[in-house]
Design a protein around this motif. Structure first.
Motif, PDB file in Angstrom:
ATOM      1  N   UNK A 203      35.123  42.371  36.862  1.00 28.43           N
ATOM      2  CA  UNK A 203      35.389  41.025  37.365  1.00 28.43           C
ATOM      3  C   UNK A 203      34.090  40.235  37.514  1.00 28.43           C
ATOM      4  N   UNK A 204      33.064  40.882  38.070  1.00 28.55           N
ATOM      5  CA  UNK A 204      31.812  40.173  38.357  1.00 28.55           C
ATOM      6  C   UNK A 204      31.008  39.872  37.096  1.00 28.55           C
ATOM      7  N   UNK A 205      31.043  40.776  36.120  1.00 30.59           N
ATOM      8  CA  UNK A 205      30.168  40.645  34.956  1.00 30.59           C
ATOM      9  C   UNK A 205      30.841  39.993  33.751  1.00 30.59           C
ATOM     10  N   UNK A 206      32.165  40.003  33.714  1.00 32.50           N
ATOM     11  CA  UNK A 206      32.871  39.456  32.549  1.00 32.50           C
ATOM     12  C   UNK A 206      33.826  38.337  32.953  1.00 32.50           C
ATOM     13  N   UNK A 207      34.808  38.644  33.782  1.00 31.92           N
ATOM     14  CA  UNK A 207      35.847  37.658  34.071  1.00 31.92           C
ATOM     15  C   UNK A 207      35.296  36.404  34.748  1.00 31.92           C
ATOM     16  N   UNK A 208      34.512  36.570  35.800  1.00 33.09           N
ATOM     17  CA  UNK A 208      34.037  35.408  36.562  1.00 33.09           C
ATOM     18  C   UNK A 208      33.066  34.549  35.763  1.00 33.09           C
ATOM     19  N   UNK A 209      32.000  35.114  35.174  1.00 38.32           N
ATOM     20  CA  UNK A 209      31.071  34.240  34.432  1.00 38.32           C
ATOM     21  C   UNK A 209      31.697  33.568  33.219  1.00 38.32           C
ATOM     22  N   UNK A 210      32.725  34.178  32.632  1.00 38.57           N
ATOM     23  CA  UNK A 210      33.344  33.595  31.450  1.00 38.57           C
ATOM     24  C   UNK A 210      34.531  32.697  31.779  1.00 38.57           C
ATOM     25  N   UNK A 211      34.945  32.666  33.048  1.00 39.21           N
ATOM     26  CA  UNK A 211      36.063  31.822  33.434  1.00 39.21           C
ATOM     27  C   UNK A 211      37.416  32.362  33.010  1.00 39.21           C
ATOM     28  N   UNK A 212      37.528  33.690  32.928  1.00 41.12           N
ATOM     29  CA  UNK A 212      38.810  34.313  32.574  1.00 41.12           C
ATOM     30  C   UNK A 212      39.578  34.554  33.874  1.00 41.12           C
ATOM     31  N   UNK A 213      40.220  33.515  34.348  1.00 44.56           N
ATOM     32  CA  UNK A 213      40.670  33.439  35.729  1.00 44.56           C
ATOM     33  C   UNK A 213      41.896  34.277  36.040  1.00 44.56           C
ATOM     34  N   UNK A 214      42.739  34.554  35.028  1.00 45.15           N
ATOM     35  CA  UNK A 214      43.981  35.270  35.309  1.00 45.15           C
ATOM     36  C   UNK A 214      43.900  36.765  35.006  1.00 45.15           C
ATOM     37  N   UNK A 215      42.856  37.215  34.347  1.00 47.75           N
ATOM     38  CA  UNK A 215      42.768  38.635  33.976  1.00 47.75           C
ATOM     39  C   UNK A 215      42.836  39.523  35.211  1.00 47.75           C
ATOM     40  N   UNK A 216      43.521  40.654  35.073  1.00 52.29           N
ATOM     41  CA  UNK A 216      43.700  41.592  36.172  1.00 52.29           C
ATOM     42  C   UNK A 216      43.272  42.989  35.737  1.00 52.29           C
ATOM     43  N   UNK A 217      42.603  43.700  36.665  1.00 49.05           N
ATOM     44  CA  UNK A 217      42.168  45.071  36.431  1.00 49.05           C
ATOM     45  C   UNK A 217      42.122  45.765  37.776  1.00 49.05           C
ATOM     46  N   UNK A 218      42.258  47.099  37.786  1.00 40.36           N
ATOM     47  CA  UNK A 218      42.342  47.806  39.058  1.00 40.36           C
ATOM     48  C   UNK A 218      43.728  47.630  39.665  1.00 40.36           C
ATOM     49  N   UNK A 219      43.855  47.878  40.954  1.00 39.53           N
ATOM     50  CA  UNK A 219      45.132  47.694  41.646  1.00 39.53           C
ATOM     51  C   UNK A 219      45.316  46.216  41.993  1.00 39.53           C
ATOM     52  N   UNK A 220      46.516  45.698  41.752  1.00 41.34           N
ATOM     53  CA  UNK A 220      46.788  44.287  42.065  1.00 41.34           C
ATOM     54  C   UNK A 220      48.276  44.096  42.283  1.00 41.34           C
TER      55      UNK A 220
END
Length: 518
Positions: A203-220
């Motif tokens: 989340x910190x290194x890929x999703x957030x800096x790239x603006x991939x706002x809906x991607x989910x990983x881990x427990x959710x």
């Protein structure tokens, strides 16, 4: 001519030029492709996007998240991207390399001292880079039954421990065989080097800096996030939901290999950044971008790839398949889980990307639609469309049937006799898949794997052979159950369908009897 009259003439000329341009411009080809694929293959849902020069030139969604509900798929609907997760894991590692937290040629045991392969030499010499390029020497899909079908109770620690029991089929680094378990290890290496759990790092290194706002990983929370596509399968001529989500999606052991979910908008953003570093300056160095798309492991070129793509090379990078299509560089990957299919392909030199997300059994649909979309760019004079590629795929399948490569007819099966199987009933254990039972229950003989609830079924007899009829999986996943002579008794499983998904790696199992039925 007055200034006002001159202004009106200029305006009229501009309007006529714009109108003529609009008439002359060819209609975008992607909508007919999209519609043909969805209708021909009766897909429950489909999402597609095309990027050119950093811009989204086509984006469309159709169908339902869960068939029969009317819940429409849109650009924010989450799909399982399956093995398209691998490129994100590789990008995470590349970020850590840029930071100096690890090196590609570091030994794996530097980060995971408990890591063991069957061969101690391979254990010592396995590098981080080896985890990503399918050169471990293990067989195709070895150990995948610890990952799928989901959900199950295998942990990442179980998977790492199980590697020591998987025997290689070739020598280390001598050839390519697709493997998921090494990506699970790679995710744990990232976590150890980055000092945080894999899902948090991603989340910190890929999703957030790239603006991939809906991607989910881990427990959710599926209920809280909402707008989630469900997998579908064909059963008895009907499309039905299979293995639907519970309210919470668990922290899957497979996430670094194939457990990420993203929306069409997220995947479109992913393509934009991959094709154009200026979209997010400094996110990855030029050196690490090159490393991801370098040919690290040669791959065999299949007959279809030669005929359809006019391909001359194929190789695996870090999380990507590399090849040429009509003489143009192609970087791509697919993702396959039960009831969910994805495909992403880039033509980097043209700054073009195409992504497909499908929530149904759709291998042929994915292949035909992606091929037609890409060849719009690489072979615009070729008249083949989605339906033409669909016919070619049908011809391939018919040739396989004509050559005798077909699933045996097992419809005459009957429940196995408890008396006739008494000698090999009991509790069993496989070295890496763990405990199992072959025991009577409610008058039938049941096969049950302790850590994988979906690998449970009734033992059936067909002539002199036995097979397992799974409770929730389709007939295409069924195995023969083969008692082996010896003391103590052992059981082997073997695929019935010659075209079974390679993740059902039954051939690597050997259950040894450890006790009586409870």
């Amino acid at each position: 001519m007055t200034a006002m009259t001159l202004h009106r003439w200029r305006a009229l000329l501009v309007a006529l030029a714009v109108s003529a341009s609009a008439i002359a411009a060819p209609a975008p080809p992607f909508q007919p492709m999209f519609d043909q694929a969805r209708q021909h293959y009766a897909l429950p849902g489909l999402a597609m996007a095309v990027v050119e020069d950093g811009q989204v030139v086509y984006q469309h969604t159709a169908g339902e998240r869960r068939i029969g509900t009317g819940e429409a798929i849109d650009e924010n609907t989450l799909f399982k991207i399956a093995s398209n997760s691998k490129a994100m894991t590789a990008a995470l590692l590349a970020r850590l390399v840029d930071r100096g937290a690890l090196r590609w040629d570091d030994p794996v045991i530097r980060y995971l001292p408990q890591f063991r392969m069957h061969d101690p030499w391979v254990t010592e010499h396995m590098q981080v880079r080896d985890l990503l390029i399918h050169n471990s020497g293990l067989g195709l899909g070895a150990g995948d039954l610890m990952l799928w079908p989901e959900p199950n109770a295998f942990t990442r620690q179980d998977i790492i421990a199980g590697l020591a029991h998987l025997k290689p089929v070739t020598s280390f680094r001598s050839g390519y065989a697709y493997d998921n378990l090494m990506y699970v290890v790679a995710g744990e290496v990232a976590a150890r080097a980055g000092g945080k759990p894999y899902d948090q790092l991603l989340r910190e290194e890929v999703f957030v800096p790239l603006g991939m706002q809906r991607c989910q990983v881990g427990a959710w929370s599926v209920a809280a996030v909402g707008n989630v596509a469900q997998p579908h399968a064909r059963r008895d001529g009907r499309t039905v939901v299979t293995q639907p989500d519970a309210d919470t999606s668990p922290d899957l052991a497979s996430m670094a290999a194939g457990g990420i979910r993203c929306s069409l908008r997220d995947m479109t953003r992913w393509m934009q950044v991959l094709l154009d570093p200026a979209q997010v300056p400094g996110w990855l160095s030029d050196a690490q971008r090159r490393a991801l798309w370098t040919a690290h492991m040669p791959m065999p070129i299949g007959a279809r790839q030669r005929q359809w793509d006019n391909a001359h090379f194929a190789a695996y990078g870090y999380g990507w398949r590399l090849s040429d299509l009509d003489g143009q560089w192609k970087v791509a990957h697919t993702g396959t889980l039960s009831g969910m299919y994805s495909s992403l392909a880039l033509l980097p030199d043209r700054r073009v990307g195409v992504v497909l997300l499908i929530n149904g059994d759709a291998e042929d649909a994915r292949t035909a639609l992606m091929q037609a979309a890409l060849r719009h760019y690489t072979a615009p004079d070729d008249s083949k469309g989605v339906l033409d590629y669909a016919r070619l795929l049908r011809d391939e399948q018919q040739q396989r049937r004509d050559s005798g490569h077909v699933r045996p007819d097992t419809r005459a099966r009957t429940p196995a006799s408890l008396q006739g199987t008494a000698a090999w009933q009991g509790r069993y254990r496989d070295p890496w898949l763990g405990p199992a039972r072959v025991c009577p229950h409610n008058g039938q003989l049941r096969f049950q794997l302790e850590k994988s609830p979906q690998l449970q079924g009734t033992v059936m007899q067909l002539g002199a052979r036995w097979l397992v009829q799974w409770d929730t999986l389709g007939a295409d996943a069924e195995p023969w159950l083969q008692p082996q002579p010896g003391t103590p008794p052992t059981l082997a499983l073997r695929a019935i369908d010659p075209d079974i998904d390679f993740s059902y790696d039954y051939q690597d199992l050997q259950f040894t009897r450890i006790g009586d039925c409870p």
